[in-house]
Design a protein around this motif. Structure first.
Motif, PDB file in Angstrom:
ATOM      1  N   GLU A 257       0.841  -1.191   0.000  1.00 28.87           N
ATOM      2  CA  GLU A 257       0.000   0.000   0.000  1.00 28.87           C
ATOM      3  C   GLU A 257       0.881   1.248   0.000  1.00 28.87           C
ATOM      4  N   HIS A 258       0.553   2.213  -0.849  1.00 26.17           N
ATOM      5  CA  HIS A 258       1.312   3.455  -0.943  1.00 26.17           C
ATOM      6  C   HIS A 258       0.832   4.443   0.115  1.00 26.17           C
ATOM      7  N   ASP A 259       1.725   5.302   0.576  1.00 24.93           N
ATOM      8  CA  ASP A 259       1.379   6.252   1.635  1.00 24.93           C
ATOM      9  C   ASP A 259       0.339   7.277   1.182  1.00 24.93           C
ATOM     10  N   THR A 260       0.431   7.741  -0.054  1.00 23.67           N
ATOM     11  CA  THR A 260      -0.436   8.853  -0.498  1.00 23.67           C
ATOM     12  C   THR A 260      -1.259   8.543  -1.736  1.00 23.67           C
ATOM     13  N   SER A 289       3.961  11.029  -7.439  1.00 26.93           N
ATOM     14  CA  SER A 289       3.482  10.245  -8.573  1.00 26.93           C
ATOM     15  C   SER A 289       4.348   8.997  -8.647  1.00 26.93           C
ATOM     16  N   VAL A 290       3.973   8.037  -9.481  1.00 27.21           N
ATOM     17  CA  VAL A 290       4.738   6.793  -9.559  1.00 27.21           C
ATOM     18  C   VAL A 290       6.025   6.970 -10.359  1.00 27.21           C
ATOM     19  N   THR A 291       6.224   8.139 -10.972  1.00 33.87           N
ATOM     20  CA  THR A 291       7.478   8.415 -11.668  1.00 33.87           C
ATOM     21  C   THR A 291       8.323   9.427 -10.910  1.00 33.87           C
ATOM     22  N   GLY A 292       7.940   9.788  -9.682  1.00 28.66           N
ATOM     23  CA  GLY A 292       8.658  10.765  -8.884  1.00 28.66           C
ATOM     24  C   GLY A 292       7.771  11.944  -8.538  1.00 28.66           C
ATOM     25  N   LYS A 293       8.355  12.973  -7.952  1.00 30.31           N
ATOM     26  CA  LYS A 293       7.595  14.159  -7.578  1.00 30.31           C
ATOM     27  C   LYS A 293       7.229  14.971  -8.826  1.00 30.31           C
ATOM     28  N   VAL A 294       6.015  15.528  -8.832  1.00 27.99           N
ATOM     29  CA  VAL A 294       5.585  16.434  -9.906  1.00 27.99           C
ATOM     30  C   VAL A 294       5.000  17.692  -9.256  1.00 27.99           C
ATOM     31  N   ARG A 295       5.148  18.807  -9.940  1.00 34.25           N
ATOM     32  CA  ARG A 295       4.631  20.070  -9.420  1.00 34.25           C
ATOM     33  C   ARG A 295       3.408  20.483 -10.229  1.00 34.25           C
ATOM     34  N   ILE A 296       2.358  20.864  -9.515  1.00 35.68           N
ATOM     35  CA  ILE A 296       1.138  21.316 -10.181  1.00 35.68           C
ATOM     36  C   ILE A 296       0.799  22.728  -9.718  1.00 35.68           C
ATOM     37  N   LYS A 297       0.085  23.454 -10.569  1.00 33.68           N
ATOM     38  CA  LYS A 297      -0.295  24.839 -10.270  1.00 33.68           C
ATOM     39  C   LYS A 297      -1.778  24.907  -9.968  1.00 33.68           C
ATOM     40  N   LEU A 298      -2.108  25.583  -8.889  1.00 31.39           N
ATOM     41  CA  LEU A 298      -3.505  25.795  -8.514  1.00 31.39           C
ATOM     42  C   LEU A 298      -3.865  27.254  -8.780  1.00 31.39           C
ATOM     43  N   GLU A 299      -4.867  27.472  -9.597  1.00 25.50           N
ATOM     44  CA  GLU A 299      -5.297  28.820  -9.942  1.00 25.50           C
ATOM     45  C   GLU A 299      -5.961  29.498  -8.740  1.00 25.50           C
ATOM     46  N   PRO A 300      -5.867  30.820  -8.632  1.00 24.67           N
ATOM     47  CA  PRO A 300      -6.566  31.541  -7.554  1.00 24.67           C
ATOM     48  C   PRO A 300      -8.067  31.252  -7.591  1.00 24.67           C
ATOM     49  N   LEU A 310      -4.049  14.512 -14.308  1.00 27.98           N
ATOM     50  CA  LEU A 310      -2.724  14.477 -14.927  1.00 27.98           C
ATOM     51  C   LEU A 310      -2.671  13.237 -15.815  1.00 27.98           C
ATOM     52  N   ARG A 311      -2.836  13.435 -17.101  1.00 34.26           N
ATOM     53  CA  ARG A 311      -2.965  12.321 -18.039  1.00 34.26           C
ATOM     54  C   ARG A 311      -1.642  11.557 -18.186  1.00 34.26           C
ATOM     55  N   GLY A 312      -1.777  10.231 -18.205  1.00 33.45           N
ATOM     56  CA  GLY A 312      -0.620   9.369 -18.401  1.00 33.45           C
ATOM     57  C   GLY A 312       0.266   9.201 -17.191  1.00 33.45           C
ATOM     58  N   LYS A 313      -0.147   9.734 -16.040  1.00 35.57           N
ATOM     59  CA  LYS A 313       0.658   9.638 -14.832  1.00 35.57           C
ATOM     60  C   LYS A 313       0.174   8.518 -13.901  1.00 35.57           C
ATOM     61  N   GLY A 314      -0.670   7.631 -14.437  1.00 32.50           N
ATOM     62  CA  GLY A 314      -1.180   6.534 -13.625  1.00 32.50           C
ATOM     63  C   GLY A 314      -0.420   5.243 -13.870  1.00 32.50           C
TER      64      GLY A 314
END
Length: 375
Positions: A257-260, A289-300, A310-314
């Motif tokens: 089981e993964h932590d997150t 993510s399963v390929t390492g850390k990824v950074r995402i932007k959250l709009e105001p 996030l397509r293809g990151k599964g």
């Protein structure tokens, strides 16, 4: 492209277990080597029919094949019969033929080497192990190296023809019944079906001339496997006495089981918690993510319950069609306590137009989001 297993056996996709067995028996008798000596095309069709039957006769393998097709058995073969040889077929499915080729329930004594009249080669017993994978290994595929203790033939062992069965591996028994004399065949209890008896063996070998030996086995595991799937590594089980066929190593897949991250089919889910201030002002966040850390932007002004895809990151699809998505669920964290200054600020803002809920048509409801997630 490999032929469809149902087409090979000439049956429909809704065929019952009895129809699957009947379809295999018909094809195998048609293309049996004893009936088509020297015909390589018939031999190939014979192997294809056996491979199809091995999968479709097993409810678990059949279910995976119906869902994923041949891709379910690629990269090591998760129980598929892609690596089957004649000895595999004869040792596993000989009882399907009954007396179609003589020999009382076998294959008419076909040896697996193109000749007749010899004993069929027995197969060694299978070994079973468990391999635990991380979610990252499940997502991307991995090659695992394991140590296995298996029985192998000891050096210096020599054999003679079994005097009980005459080297056939079977003994014939005739019984008088009310229907007349009936002839049946059974595995020789002296040689265990190998047709050979030990002549000489070293002291450390067992009664079958085998010794325990530790070996290192490399296992290629494709991306997209699931908990409970079973991988077959042909020929890495225990040796059989004499010139028998080694058994297989059966590898049961377990997942950690993964932590997150939570898996759902080929998709992954991640719960992202942001503060009220971050939701109002916008921010960027680093997530797993399963390929390492990824950074995402959250709009105001991002809303709680928003799902970012996030397509293809599964997880890599087991059938080879790309990968699933990583679905990020945004949760705005509401403070459970506030000091005097904070309370005064929000009391002033309570009736301000910017703080009054005013969802737009583009802001989907919870049920619409769930629907989109599963579509």
């Amino acid at each position: 492209m490999k032929e469809d297993y149902y087409d090979i056996l000439g049956i429909g996709k809704n065929a019952s277990a009895a129809e699957i067995k009947k379809g295999y028996r018909k094809k195998a008798i048609e293309y049996h080597p004893d009936k088509n000596p020297g015909d390589t095309k018939a031999e190939e069709m014979f192997k294809k029919a056996a491979e199809a039957y091995e999968v479709l006769s097993d409810p678990n393998k059949k279910a995976r094949y119906d869902q994923y097709g041949h891709a379910a058995f690629e990269n090591g073969g998760f129980g598929g019969g892609g690596g089957m040889n004649m000895d595999d077929i004869f040792s596993q499915f000989g009882d399907i033929f009954g007396s179609a080729f003589g020999g009382g329930g076998g294959f008419g004594g076909f040896s697996g080497f193109g000749g007749g009249g010899q004993q069929r080669r027995v197969k060694g017993s299978n070994l079973r192990i468990r391999v635990k994978l991380t979610l990252e290994e499940v997502a991307n595929g991995v090659e695992k190296t394991v140590k296995v203790r298996r029985k192998v033939q000891a050096e210096g062992v020599t054999y003679t023809t079994c005097s009980t069965c005459g080297g056939r591996g079977q003994v014939t028994k005739i019984t008088n019944t009310i229907l007349g004399r009936m002839q049946t065949a059974a595995t020789c209890n002296v040689c265990g079906g190998s047709g050979q008896s030990i002549d000489k063996k070293p002291n450390e070998a067992d009664a079958h001339g085998l010794i325990q030996k530790e070996e290192t086995v490399s296992i290629k595991i494709p991306g997209g496997v699931e908990e409970g799937m079973q991988l077959k590594v042909s020929g890495k089980g225990n040796d059989a006495p004499g010139n028998g066929v080694p058994g297989d190593l059966l590898v049961a897949i377990e997942t950690e089981e993964h932590d997150t991250l939570k898996r759902e089919g080929d998709n992954l889910h991640y719960d992202l918690y942001v503060s009220f201030s971050e939701a109002v002002l916008g921010t960027s966040k680093e997530i797993d993510s399963v390929t390492g850390k990824v950074r995402i932007k959250l709009e105001p002004g991002i809303q709680s319950g928003k799902i970012l895809r996030l397509r293809g990151k599964g997880i890599t699809s087991l059938n080879g069609y790309g990968a699933g998505d990583l679905l990020v669920h945004v949760n705005v964290w509401t403070p459970k306590e506030a000091n005097k200054e904070q309370r005064e600020f929000f009391e002033r803002m309570q009736n301000h137009e910017n703080f009054v809920p005013n969802p737009e048509k583009s802001d989907k409801s919870f049920f619409e989001k769930v629907k989109d997630m599963f579509s």
